[in-house]
Write an enzyme that holds these catalytic residues in place. Structure first.
Site, PDB file in Angstrom:
ATOM      1  N   PHE A   1      25.124  76.667   6.496  1.00 16.63           N
ATOM      2  CA  PHE A   1      25.309  75.280   6.082  1.00 16.63           C
ATOM      3  C   PHE A   1      25.204  74.300   7.241  1.00 16.63           C
ATOM      4  CE2 PHE A   1      29.596  75.974   7.583  1.00 16.63           C
ATOM      5  CZ  PHE A   1      30.085  74.710   7.899  1.00 16.63           C
ATOM      6  N   LYS A   2      25.391  74.782   8.461  1.00 17.54           N
ATOM      7  CA  LYS A   2      25.324  73.882   9.615  1.00 17.54           C
ATOM      8  C   LYS A   2      23.943  73.216   9.747  1.00 17.54           C
ATOM      9  CE  LYS A   2      29.490  75.160  10.838  1.00 17.54           C
ATOM     10  NZ  LYS A   2      29.878  75.877  12.036  1.00 17.54           N
ATOM     11  N   ASP A   3      22.907  73.865   9.199  1.00 18.96           N
ATOM     12  CA  ASP A   3      21.570  73.260   9.246  1.00 18.96           C
ATOM     13  C   ASP A   3      21.517  71.913   8.540  1.00 18.96           C
ATOM     14  OD1 ASP A   3      20.267  75.389  10.620  1.00 18.96           O
ATOM     15  OD2 ASP A   3      20.072  76.511   8.749  1.00 18.96           O
TER      16      ASP A   3
END
Length: 475
Positions: free
Chosen positions: A116-118
């Site tokens: 999810f950090k993308d």
């Protein structure tokens, strides 16, 4: 829109200044002076925007409420460049799928590093490049990762003009896949520093360097951790996208369950709720490192040392000092900077604890802010992964499993519960195999990644040695 420090510093700054700065001069975190409010008519407009123009257009609408020092056309172009089917694998960018009944999963892990950090880091990379070019400056990014922030940052910043990345991580504590994603990168502007300690040691180093104002100024140090407001702001968008996909009318509420270690992901949900998004509950799901669960149950925030920060099978949440928690506490205590400074600089900084259990603000917190919490263990994780695969044919990673387990405990009749998927199963293959007796699917672009040459420097948990490394590689 001006931004202030959670610890009461007198300065007020514009978005692009805090984008490049990271921590405030007093060690606090930046927040907007006030949260823009979304009324019913505006929510209807956002619903139409997502349906007809897609996620990038929704992102522009949300971000433009907070960013007024980038021309509208430029900001719109940055969003359009960031959120594409080519980068995220699907036109929906963050599709919501049903698991069972009112239990839904929002897929946030279709980006380049499968986490999810993308969602925020891809935007941050484009914002950095845009603003540095506009100023004719360079930036040295110092970050800390427990697994996913590092690879997301490095993949977003590799090859970017005017940017170097120095990413610290706890030596030997990430999964082999996570390590390979980061350490196999050979780009000259990417530097991996494996710190002999736990994630909290890495995070403390980043904050210590950020608080050395002379060093920070000389070497133009910025951050990509969720202490950077721009990263958290990007995450607010997918709460709106999740809500709009799960509902048909603005009168409907939803809840979100978020696997949480550093409190950044769910803090973005707090911001969305403060803006007026109809969120019933924000459920914090922790693993065995349950500092946040303890707080929301008792009102006591008690950080733990390295010896009591457990190494678990959901390693990205192996955190005992949640840096973003300060933003929520600032709101909780009435945006009182002096009190927030006392709680974090003195209470946490010197004693490792503060106690709000008798404070009326905490006692009213669940009603005012919607927070609830729960905890998941290794045994829970295995059972949830196995059950989800056997009953629904869906394979989920270890952190998302923590979310699903806790979400089931917090379901309310008639209210959709959206679990934020945080990573794809391949990143934690060993535990998936333990639960299911089979390996997770591996995207073709990551075949053989663990056997690639590694580029990493192992250092002790020593601020001075990290500074020396940065200085040596900035000439």
């Amino acid at each position: 829109m001006l931004y202030l420090s959670t610890r009461g510093h007198a300065d007020r700054k514009r978005f692009c200044d805090i984008l490049l700065e990271g921590l405030a001069p007093d060690g606090g975190l930046y927040l907007p002076e006030q949260y823009p409010r979304i009324d019913d008519a505006r929510l209807t407009q956002l619903r139409e925007t997502l349906a007809t123009q897609g996620y990038a257009a929704l992102a522009y609408e949300i971000l433009s409420l907070y960013i007024d020092d980038i021309p509208a056309d430029d900001l719109r172009a940055i969003c359009a460049k960031t959120y594409t089917k080519e980068v995220f694998g699907t036109a929906a960018i963050v599709p919501v799928r049903q698991l069972e009944g009112n239990l839904l999963i929002e897929a946030l892990s279709n980006g380049p590093t499968l986490a999810f950090k993308d969602m925020a880091m891809q935007l941050l990379g484009n914002l950095f490049e845009y603003e540095l070019k506009r100023r004719g400056e360079q930036l040295n990014i110092l970050g800390a990762t427990s697994g996913d922030t590092g690879s997301a940052a490095e993949y977003a910043m590799r090859g970017k003009q005017g940017v170097r990345v120095f990413m610290t991580s706890p030596h030997g504590r990430m999964s082999p896949f996570q390590q390979a994603q980061m350490f196999s990168l050979q780009d000259e502007n990417i530097h991996n520093l494996a710190i002999e300690g736990v994630f909290d040691d890495c995070q403390d180093i980043v904050k210590a360097v950020s608080n050395d104002h002379a060093f920070k100024a000389k070497y133009k140090i910025g951050t990509v951790n969720s202490i950077n407001w721009a990263r958290l702001l990007a995450q607010v968008v997918y709460y709106f996208a999740g809500y709009l996909q799960a509902t048909k009318a603005n009168a409907e509420q939803v809840s979100f369950t978020v696997p949480s270690g550093n409190f950044g992901n769910i803090c973005a949900g707090h911001v969305a709720r403060q803006m007026g998004l109809p969120i019933a509950k924000l459920v914090v799901a922790t693993n065995e490192n349950d500092v946040l669960d303890e707080f929301f149950r008792t009102g006591v925030y008690r950080v733990r040392g390295a010896a009591h920060t457990y190494e678990t099978s959901s390693p990205s949440m192996d955190i005992s000092k949640a840096s973003n928690f300060e933003r929520f506490v600032f709101d909780l205590v009435g945006r009182d900077g002096a009190r927030t400074n006392e709680l974090f600089a003195n209470g946490v900084g010197r004693q490792g604890v503060f106690d709000l259990s008798q404070d009326p603000a905490f006692q009213d917190a669940a009603a005012r802010y919607g927070f609830a919490s729960g905890k998941s263990t290794h045994a829970d994780r295995l059972a949830t992964i196995k059950d989800t695969y056997q009953r629904f044919g869906q394979m989920i990673d270890t952190h998302t499993a923590d979310g699903v387990k806790v979400a089931r405990e917090q379901l309310q009749p008639g209210v959709p519960m959206i679990v934020l998927e945080t990573a794809l199963p391949i990143k934690f293959a060993e535990t998936i195999e333990e639960a299911l007796g089979r390996a997770p699917e591996r995207p073709a672009q990551f075949d053989g990644i663990e056997s690639l040459p590694k580029r990493v420097k192992v250092l002790p948990a020593d601020v001075q040695q990290v500074k020396q490394y940065i200085a040596a590689h900035c000439d």
